[in-house]
Design a protein around this motif. Structure first.
Motif, mmCIF file in Angstrom:
data_model
loop_
_atom_site.group_PDB
_atom_site.id
_atom_site.type_symbol
_atom_site.label_atom_id
_atom_site.label_comp_id
_atom_site.label_asym_id
_atom_site.label_seq_id
_atom_site.Cartn_x
_atom_site.Cartn_y
_atom_site.Cartn_z
ATOM 1 N N LEU A 101 1.207 23.033 99.599
ATOM 2 C CA LEU A 101 1.491 22.874 98.168
ATOM 3 C C LEU A 101 0.359 22.111 97.471
ATOM 4 O O LEU A 101 -0.292 21.256 98.088
ATOM 5 N N PRO A 102 0.083 22.413 96.197
ATOM 6 C CA PRO A 102 -0.936 21.644 95.460
ATOM 7 C C PRO A 102 -0.600 20.154 95.447
ATOM 8 O O PRO A 102 0.567 19.766 95.353
ATOM 9 N N SER A 103 -1.638 19.324 95.528
ATOM 10 C CA SER A 103 -1.450 17.872 95.580
ATOM 11 C C SER A 103 -0.858 17.343 94.274
ATOM 12 O O SER A 103 -1.336 17.667 93.178
ATOM 13 N N GLU A 104 0.184 16.517 94.400
ATOM 14 C CA GLU A 104 0.796 15.905 93.218
ATOM 15 C C GLU A 104 -0.183 14.950 92.539
ATOM 16 O O GLU A 104 -0.193 14.820 91.307
ATOM 17 N N LEU A 105 -1.041 14.282 93.339
ATOM 18 C CA LEU A 105 -2.048 13.386 92.758
ATOM 19 C C LEU A 105 -3.011 14.160 91.862
ATOM 20 O O LEU A 105 -3.373 13.707 90.775
ATOM 21 N N GLU A 106 -3.417 15.351 92.340
ATOM 22 C CA GLU A 106 -4.343 16.171 91.556
ATOM 23 C C GLU A 106 -3.677 16.662 90.272
ATOM 24 O O GLU A 106 -4.307 16.740 89.216
ATOM 25 N N VAL A 107 -2.395 16.992 90.361
ATOM 26 C CA VAL A 107 -1.660 17.428 89.161
ATOM 27 C C VAL A 107 -1.615 16.298 88.135
ATOM 28 O O VAL A 107 -1.862 16.512 86.940
ATOM 29 N N LYS A 108 -1.348 15.078 88.601
ATOM 30 C CA LYS A 108 -1.296 13.935 87.670
ATOM 31 C C LYS A 108 -2.669 13.656 87.073
ATOM 32 O O LYS A 108 -2.784 13.315 85.885
ATOM 33 N N TYR A 109 -3.710 13.811 87.879
ATOM 34 C CA TYR A 109 -5.066 13.590 87.351
ATOM 35 C C TYR A 109 -5.389 14.603 86.255
ATOM 36 O O TYR A 109 -5.920 14.248 85.198
ATOM 37 N N LYS A 110 -5.060 15.868 86.490
ATOM 38 C CA LYS A 110 -5.367 16.889 85.480
ATOM 39 C C LYS A 110 -4.488 16.730 84.244
ATOM 40 O O LYS A 110 -4.927 17.025 83.120
ATOM 41 N N LEU A 111 -3.258 16.261 84.433
ATOM 42 C CA LEU A 111 -2.417 15.969 83.276
ATOM 43 C C LEU A 111 -3.043 14.857 82.439
ATOM 44 O O LEU A 111 -3.101 14.945 81.204
ATOM 45 N N ALA A 112 -3.547 13.813 83.123
ATOM 46 C CA ALA A 112 -4.230 12.727 82.403
ATOM 47 C C ALA A 112 -5.477 13.245 81.699
ATOM 48 O O ALA A 112 -5.791 12.830 80.575
ATOM 49 N N ASP A 113 -6.192 14.177 82.334
ATOM 50 C CA ASP A 113 -7.385 14.750 81.712
ATOM 51 C C ASP A 113 -7.020 15.522 80.445
ATOM 52 O O ASP A 113 -7.755 15.494 79.454
ATOM 53 N N CYS A 114 -5.888 16.212 80.467
ATOM 54 C CA CYS A 114 -5.424 16.889 79.247
ATOM 55 C C CYS A 114 -5.186 15.871 78.136
ATOM 56 O O CYS A 114 -5.600 16.081 76.983
ATOM 57 N N TYR A 115 -4.530 14.773 78.469
ATOM 58 C CA TYR A 115 -4.271 13.742 77.459
ATOM 59 C C TYR A 115 -5.574 13.169 76.907
ATOM 60 O O TYR A 115 -5.700 12.904 75.705
#
Length: 574
Positions: A101-115
């Motif tokens: 599964l895709p890393s949850e840490l990476e998902v949070k990082y990309k979400l922060a990058d969107c912000y």
């Protein structure tokens, strides 16, 4: 292979437009019949779809999709726990968690990058703060450090930078971040050099840290000496990053000539250089080298229009040619690309001030000062706005703050004296400050101009002329020739005044005040009259403290503007 595997392969291959279309269809398919795909597969599709949106810069939609993915991850965790509990109750082995599964840490990082791309820094911090400190990767710590720094949380930023260096001791940007936050050079070196003592090819690192430590501590002479020592080393000679750092240090020390020279060297070595050339454009604008400035802007746009620097450089060209509305638009575009671009904020503030929008200009100068508290021009812009708004007390407080933050250097004392000069009852204080400035730096043009004005007010024209003549023996500057012409005209020395105006115009063809002075003398000679020269110029003759010389640039109006120039609502920072 399953359909999810094929989507994963397209994602890995960077086929984001294909991933976006396929994942969108499959997500709808799964929403309409949740039993057809497992919760893990649905989570993967949401992440791949959000990644595709992120790659295509649809940050708002990507942010919403990443949020959905994180919610799905929580649901997936609950499903695993429920099955595990049910299996344990029946005496069976617990099922393993889904693999790949895709890393949850990476998902949070990309979400922060969107912000961050949406300029919602507080939301970005809130997302990354949910990652436990022990699980944070160097990338997350580096991003958090920058966000903390932007929002004024310096202690937290220092902690994150140190954590980056603990894991990656050669992270030079983290080193610069610590030095910029007033961490001692010795402490920074202990985090890096001591760990890498036995490593070859890094003998220069301690000197590199020392050079930047001197620069951030405002010890510019020693910083320049150390940078030059690094540049003279055979293996680091002609390094572009070192040359641009040296150019910036020369600029901060007040040496525009050497700063321009180093920027030129860096461009020769790297014809695709963009970084820091907004400052080079600012210097060309200050020196009124408009042809070079325009060519620089065109060349930088040919390299990339997705960086702030080309927009700032062309903005300064428009500002200097009195196309202030265009300058505001170009600066706003630069701020949109890089919200932390100090030079863009200064440009927009200056253009707004020239348009008479002083309250808006104040906001931009304040933001520039917050981002670059060690730059004098941020204080100068604010002081000029306050004086124009008749807020002399605020201007005095700010000038006093500049003395504390930057030290009582000659340029800072000159700015302080200019504020006191606006207090008609306080010329003694202005005299004292300007004398201190000239004692430190006798060839400082702004100080010479201000001292000459003070002497004119005291009706000591001979002393003022002697001061200006002495300054001209060291450096021929158009504004000094024009001021000397004004003094000569005031004592009816018409021929020499004409000569000085001519020299001023030969040095700066856009000096409208020198041209007016010459035309006035020609009219008086032609009419045989003696219209009192001093009577026409009784007003305060002091130049702006930022050295803009009364905005005597080329006469180009804002009426020749492009269609976007009429829509000032676009010019905001949002």
């Amino acid at each position: 292979m399953s359909v999810i595997d094929y989507v994963r392969e397209m994602h890995s291959a960077g086929l984001y437009s294909n991933v976006r279309l396929m994942s969108s269809l499959l997500i709808t398919f799964s929403d309409n019949n949740p039993e057809l795909l497992s919760p893990g597969a649905h989570y993967q599709l949401l992440v791949y779809h959000a990644d595709a949106l992120h790659a295509e810069r649809e940050f708002r939609k990507a942010e919403a999709t990443y949020r959905q993915a994180l919610q799905q991850k929580k649901f997936l965790g609950k499903c695993v726990r429920v099955r595990s509990g049910a299996g344990a109750g029946a005496g069976a082995a617990a099922p393993p968690p889904p693999q790949g599964l895709p890393s949850e840490l990476e998902v949070k990082y990309k979400l922060a990058d969107c912000y961050m791309n949406l300029r919602q820094d507080k939301d970005a911090i809130a997302v990354l703060d949910t990652v436990p400190a022990k699980q944070r990767t160097p990338k997350i710590n580096m991003t958090l450090a920058g966000l903390y720094r932007k929002t004024g949380q310096e202690r937290s930023a220092i902690t994150c930078y140190k954590e980056v260096l603990r894991q990656c001791p050669l992270a030079l940007e983290a080193i610069l971040g610590l030095l910029s936050l007033s961490v001692k050079g010795a402490e920074v070196a202990s985090l890096t050099v001591n760990t890498l003592q036995a490593m070859p090819l890094l003998e220069w690192l301690s000197m590199w840290i020392k050079a930047y430590a001197f620069a951030y501590a405002r010890d510019y002479p020693r910083a320049i000496t150390t940078f030059c020592s690094l540049d003279k080393r055979m293996l680091l000679k002609d390094n572009v990053d070192l040359l641009t750092s040296l150019a910036r240090t020369y600029f901060r020390s007040g040496d525009r000539k050497n700063a321009i020279t180093r920027f030129q060297q860096a461009q020769i070595l790297d014809p695709y250089l963009i970084k820091s050339l907004d400052l080079y454009g600012y210097l060309l604008a200050k020196e009124r080298r408009l042809e070079e400035l325009e060519k620089l802007g065109v060349r930088l746009f040919g390299i990339s229009d997705q960086q702030a620097e080309p927009w700032v450089v062309m903005g300064y060209y428009c500002y200097k040619t009195k196309k202030h509305t265009r300058a505001v638009y170009l600066a706003a575009k630069a701020i949109q690309l890089n919200g932390g671009c100090v030079q863009a904020l200064l440009l927009k503030g200056s253009a707004l001030r020239a348009m008479g929008k002083l309250h808006e200009a104040v906001l931009h100068f304040r933001e520039a000062q917050r981002l670059a508290p060690n730059r004098l021009d941020c204080y100068e812009g604010l002081v000029e706005c306050y004086l124009s708004l008749q807020r002399t007390r605020d201007a005095l407080n700010l000038a006093n703050a500049a003395c504390k933050a930057l030290g009582c250097t000659a340029p800072v004392l000159t700015m302080y004296a200019c504020v006191w000069l606006h207090e008609t009852s306080s010329t003694d204080k202005a005299h004292g400050l300007i004398d201190r400035a000239l004692a430190q730096q006798p060839d400082l043009i702004k100080a010479v101009i201000m001292k000459a004005e003070l002497l004119r007010r005291d009706q000591k024209c001979e002393e003022a002329m002697a001061l200006v003549r002495a300054a001209l023996t060291n450096r021929s500057v158009g504004i000094l020739h024009r001021i000397l012409g004004d003094f000569l005209a005031a004592i009816n020395n018409t021929q020499e005044a004409m000569d000085q105006y001519s020299i001023a115009l030969s040095l700066d063809r856009s000096d409208s005040r020198a041209l007016e002075g010459m035309q006035r003398l020609e009219r008086e000679e032609g009419g045989g009259g003696a219209e009192g020269v001093s009577g026409e110029d009784d007003g305060d003759d002091v130049e702006g403290i930022s050295g803009e010389d009364g905005e005597g640039e080329l006469e180009v109006s804002d009426t020749e503007t492009a269609p976007w120039a009429e829509h000032e609502q676009w010019f905001g920072m949002q």
